[in-house]
Structure formats: C-alpha cells, structure tokens
Design a protein around this motif. Structure first.
Motif, PDB file in Angstrom:
ATOM      1  N   SER A   1       0.828  -1.174   0.647  1.00 40.18           N
ATOM      2  CA  SER A   1      -0.292   0.293   0.094  1.00 40.18           C
ATOM      3  C   SER A   1       0.651   1.162   0.059  1.00 40.18           C
ATOM      4  O   SER A   1       0.571   2.163  -0.752  1.00 40.18           O
ATOM      5  CB  SER A   1      -0.537   0.423   1.401  1.00 40.18           C
ATOM      6  OG  SER A   1      -1.937   1.170   1.560  1.00 40.18           O
TER       7      SER A   1
ATOM      8  N   LYS B   1       1.548   4.098  -2.695  1.00 35.75           N
ATOM      9  CA  LYS B   1       1.083   5.938  -2.850  1.00 35.75           C
ATOM     10  C   LYS B   1       2.730   6.149  -3.414  1.00 35.75           C
ATOM     11  O   LYS B   1       1.706   8.034  -3.737  1.00 35.75           O
ATOM     12  CB  LYS B   1       1.374   6.039  -1.342  1.00 35.75           C
ATOM     13  CG  LYS B   1      -0.303   5.440  -0.903  1.00 35.75           C
ATOM     14  CD  LYS B   1      -0.362   5.791   1.307  1.00 35.75           C
ATOM     15  CE  LYS B   1      -2.133   5.514   1.826  1.00 35.75           C
ATOM     16  NZ  LYS B   1      -2.346   4.050   1.685  1.00 35.75           N
TER      17      LYS B   1
ATOM     18  N   GLU C   1       1.741  10.630  -4.843  1.00 32.99           N
ATOM     19  CA  GLU C   1       0.693  10.769  -3.937  1.00 32.99           C
ATOM     20  C   GLU C   1       1.003  11.035  -2.349  1.00 32.99           C
ATOM     21  O   GLU C   1       1.326  11.051  -0.851  1.00 32.99           O
ATOM     22  CB  GLU C   1      -0.045  10.100  -3.148  1.00 32.99           C
ATOM     23  CG  GLU C   1      -1.378   9.252  -4.027  1.00 32.99           C
ATOM     24  CD  GLU C   1      -2.028   8.255  -3.550  1.00 32.99           C
ATOM     25  OE1 GLU C   1      -2.235   7.692  -2.205  1.00 32.99           O
ATOM     26  OE2 GLU C   1      -3.037   7.650  -4.824  1.00 32.99           O
ATOM     27  N   THR C   2       1.216  12.302  -2.043  1.00 32.86           N
ATOM     28  CA  THR C   2       2.849  13.341  -0.831  1.00 32.86           C
ATOM     29  C   THR C   2       1.740  13.710   0.282  1.00 32.86           C
ATOM     30  O   THR C   2       2.399  12.922   1.398  1.00 32.86           O
ATOM     31  CB  THR C   2       3.025  14.947  -1.814  1.00 32.86           C
ATOM     32  OG1 THR C   2       3.985  14.034  -2.816  1.00 32.86           O
ATOM     33  CG2 THR C   2       4.042  15.421  -0.688  1.00 32.86           C
ATOM     34  N   LYS C   3       0.363  13.927  -0.182  1.00 28.39           N
ATOM     35  CA  LYS C   3      -0.260  14.224   1.480  1.00 28.39           C
ATOM     36  C   LYS C   3      -0.266  12.485   1.910  1.00 28.39           C
ATOM     37  O   LYS C   3      -0.473  12.638   3.276  1.00 28.39           O
ATOM     38  CB  LYS C   3      -1.468  15.055   1.048  1.00 28.39           C
ATOM     39  CG  LYS C   3      -2.584  15.263   2.214  1.00 28.39           C
ATOM     40  CD  LYS C   3      -3.967  16.112   2.235  1.00 28.39           C
ATOM     41  CE  LYS C   3      -4.438  15.975   3.270  1.00 28.39           C
ATOM     42  NZ  LYS C   3      -4.594  15.479   3.826  1.00 28.39           N
ATOM     43  N   GLU C   4      -0.931  11.964   0.965  1.00 31.76           N
ATOM     44  CA  GLU C   4      -1.248  10.390   1.615  1.00 31.76           C
ATOM     45  C   GLU C   4      -0.614   9.793   3.016  1.00 31.76           C
ATOM     46  O   GLU C   4      -0.600   9.232   3.385  1.00 31.76           O
ATOM     47  CB  GLU C   4      -2.144   9.762   0.720  1.00 31.76           C
ATOM     48  CG  GLU C   4      -3.183  10.073   0.400  1.00 31.76           C
ATOM     49  CD  GLU C   4      -2.860  11.448  -0.628  1.00 31.76           C
ATOM     50  OE1 GLU C   4      -1.818  11.958  -1.034  1.00 31.76           O
ATOM     51  OE2 GLU C   4      -4.569  11.904  -1.761  1.00 31.76           O
ATOM     52  N   LEU C   5       1.144  10.509   1.731  1.00 31.23           N
ATOM     53  CA  LEU C   5       2.224  10.084   2.383  1.00 31.23           C
ATOM     54  C   LEU C   5       1.880  10.304   3.690  1.00 31.23           C
ATOM     55  O   LEU C   5       2.515  10.086   4.948  1.00 31.23           O
ATOM     56  CB  LEU C   5       3.267   9.618   1.912  1.00 31.23           C
ATOM     57  CG  LEU C   5       3.754   8.871   0.161  1.00 31.23           C
ATOM     58  CD1 LEU C   5       4.553   9.348  -0.677  1.00 31.23           C
ATOM     59  CD2 LEU C   5       3.961   7.270   0.727  1.00 31.23           C
TER      60      LEU C   5
ATOM     61  N   ASP D   1       0.560  12.311   5.881  1.00 34.33           N
ATOM     62  CA  ASP D   1      -0.278  11.816   6.859  1.00 34.33           C
ATOM     63  C   ASP D   1      -0.399  10.279   7.483  1.00 34.33           C
ATOM     64  O   ASP D   1      -0.959  10.130   8.029  1.00 34.33           O
ATOM     65  CB  ASP D   1      -2.384  11.893   6.161  1.00 34.33           C
ATOM     66  CG  ASP D   1      -2.352  13.392   5.800  1.00 34.33           C
ATOM     67  OD1 ASP D   1      -1.922  13.945   6.215  1.00 34.33           O
ATOM     68  OD2 ASP D   1      -3.677  13.293   5.065  1.00 34.33           O
ATOM     69  N   GLU D   2      -0.243   9.387   6.306  1.00 35.00           N
ATOM     70  CA  GLU D   2       0.369   7.762   7.092  1.00 35.00           C
ATOM     71  C   GLU D   2       1.573   7.802   7.793  1.00 35.00           C
ATOM     72  O   GLU D   2       0.747   6.992   8.812  1.00 35.00           O
ATOM     73  CB  GLU D   2       0.525   7.102   5.670  1.00 35.00           C
ATOM     74  CG  GLU D   2       0.951   5.189   6.298  1.00 35.00           C
ATOM     75  CD  GLU D   2       0.624   4.216   5.874  1.00 35.00           C
ATOM     76  OE1 GLU D   2       0.902   2.975   6.058  1.00 35.00           O
ATOM     77  OE2 GLU D   2      -0.242   5.022   4.204  1.00 35.00           O
TER      78      GLU D   2
ATOM     79  N   SER E   1       0.778   9.568  11.471  1.00 38.64           N
ATOM     80  CA  SER E   1      -0.261   8.571  12.297  1.00 38.64           C
ATOM     81  C   SER E   1       0.345   7.487  12.582  1.00 38.64           C
ATOM     82  O   SER E   1       0.321   7.413  14.368  1.00 38.64           O
ATOM     83  CB  SER E   1      -1.469   8.368  11.259  1.00 38.64           C
ATOM     84  OG  SER E   1      -2.301   7.356  12.026  1.00 38.64           O
TER      85      SER E   1
END
Length: 282
Positions: free
Chosen positions: A251, A255, A260-264, A266-267, A270
């Motif tokens: 997954s 990314k 997907e910089t923002k998704e990376l 955020d993950e 977290s």
C-alpha cells in the motif's frame, strides 16, 4: 540459593551467570554447551566454574538457554534428571509448544516458562555481560502451574538481576512476540539482503550508510543459529504478522508510485504515535 546449572553458554546463559555472580554471594555455577569452544570460553571468562553435562541433584536452578528447536527435548530430558528441590526455567522466545509438551509431565510443577526481553545482535560467551538483564522485562507464562516453594528460587534470582516481571498466556506471548520481535528481525535481515543485492560495491555501502540504516539493519547481525529455529517454531503467528507487513508495504509503495505526497505525510504522521508508546515504556 547456592547452585545454578546453565545449559547453553551464549549471550543469555552467560549474562544470567555473570549477573547472578555480581549480585548473589557464594554461588556455584556449572554449565554445558554443545560447542566445545563455548565451553572453553565460558570457563576462561568465569561464566562457569566447571563443565557438567547434567546438573547435580541438589542444584537449585537449571537455566535452559539453547536454540528454540532444541528446547523441547532438552526440557523433558532435564525434568527427568533433576532432584525434587530443583526448578528448571528456559529463556526461549516461544512458549506455547513448551507448555503443551510439559503439560502432562510428572514434574511439570518444577518448570517455569520464562522469556527475558533482552539481548543484543551478538552471540556466544564473549558477548555476555553482567548488566544485560538489568531492568529488562521477564515474561512468565502459566505461573500457577509452578510449585510455590520452588518458584521462590527463581524470584530470588530475578529480583537480584532487577528484572521486571510480566505475566502472559503462552499463546498470547507467542502472538505478540511475532509482531514486536520476530517481525523486526525478519525486516532487518531482508533490508540487509536488499542492500547487498543492489549495492555490490561494499565501499559504497560503508560510505553512504548513515545512522538510520545502521540502526535499522543492526538486527541483521544476529545469530542465524538462534533465529532460524525461532521463525519456524512460531511459524503461524509470524506468517500472520508478515501478511500484514507485506500488505502495508504494498500500500505504501502504491502511494509513492502515484505521487501521493499528502497521503504519505498523513500516514507517517499517524504512525509517529509509536514514539509516544515507546517513550511511556522507558
């Protein structure tokens, strides 16, 4: 407590001996290792005073510190040999198979299923040191099945070594260890393999590898003789942990591939909470 016998004179067995000698007076510690060099080193380093294949009948504690795939047969053999006032405990990284194996043994009450969360990436008697176990966690399984009088002998040693006791069900122990210990070693070994495959020039690895790489791959220096048996002994739990790890890697790779910089971000943000969890445990 006057007599301890240790079978397996490597990092853990040796460190138990050196730590005990530092804190407890007038101890006689004997031992045995299948490797003659380990026996010689243990004598030279003062880990044991004498090599003996079997413990004396008046031995207080027998500590089993051999690879995971040898512990079952060794545990049963040792229980068969010991006198009525001897307690045996192992320091193996898996507990379910051992507790099941000994469930019907007539001397089950003379066995304590234990696992110290302590170690380094080094192995053998020369890697042992007296403070390895200081303030480390010692997990105990099925405490209620061990004789009340005999378990006090183990408690005397654990208290002297400043171990913090925690109690778990054997299956729970093996399941959790698959994630927080066994998986991390697999990850470290496979990172080391990936780098060795892709960077054939050893000088480049040495020059370019920073502290992050060194700390992440540190466990890849661990003993294969110890870890190969652990991985097969706890196979089902480890495969479950690996399935989740591989899914997360896939997954995360996707990314990156999709930019997907923002998704990376955020993950990873977290996941940063692991820092707080680990800080609480110090």
């Amino acid at each position: 407590m006057k007599k301890i016998h240790i079978i397996g004179l490597g990092l853990l067995g040796g460190s138990f001996s050196l730590g005990a000698k530092k804190k407890l007076n007038d101890l006689v510690i004997t031992g045995f290792d299948i490797d003659p060099k380990n026996q010689k080193d243990a004598l030279t380093l003062g880990i044991i005073s004498e090599v003996k294949e079997t413990p004396d009948l008046d031995t207080d504690l027998v500590i089993l510190a051999t690879p995971a795939d040898t512990l079952g047969g060794l545990l049963v053999k040792t229980l068969d040999q010991i006198g009525p006032e001897t307690l045996v405990f192992d320091v193996g990284s898996t507990k379910s198979s051992l507790t099941k194996l000994t469930a019907g043994h007539p001397k089950r009450s003379q066995y304590l299923a234990a696992h110290p969360i302590a170690g380094t990436e080094y192995s053998g008697p020369k890697a042992a040191f007296e403070d390895l176990l200081d303030r480390k966690v010692m997990i105990i399984c099925e405490l209620e099945k061990t004789d009340l009088h005999l378990k006090e002998k183990a408690y005397e040693l654990f208290d002297a070594l400043n171990l913090k006791l925690r109690f778990m069900d054997p299956e729970e122990h093996d399941r959790h260890l698959a994630f927080v210990s066994h998986l991390s070693h697999i990850s470290s070994f496979m990172l080391g393999q990936t780098v060795l495959q892709k960077m054939a020039d050893e000088k480049n690895i040495f020059d370019m590898a920073g502290s992050g790489f060194a700390s992440t791959v540190r466990l890849a220096k661990s003993s294969p003789a110890m870890w190969a048996p652990i991985l097969t002994e706890n196979k089902e739990n480890i495969l479950n942990a690996l399935d989740g790890y591989i899914a997360n890697l896939s997954s995360f790779r996707e990314k990156i591939a999709q930019g997907e910089t923002k998704e990376l971000f955020d993950e990873m943000a977290s996941i940063n909470k692991i820092r707080d969890i680990l800080e609480l445990g110090k």
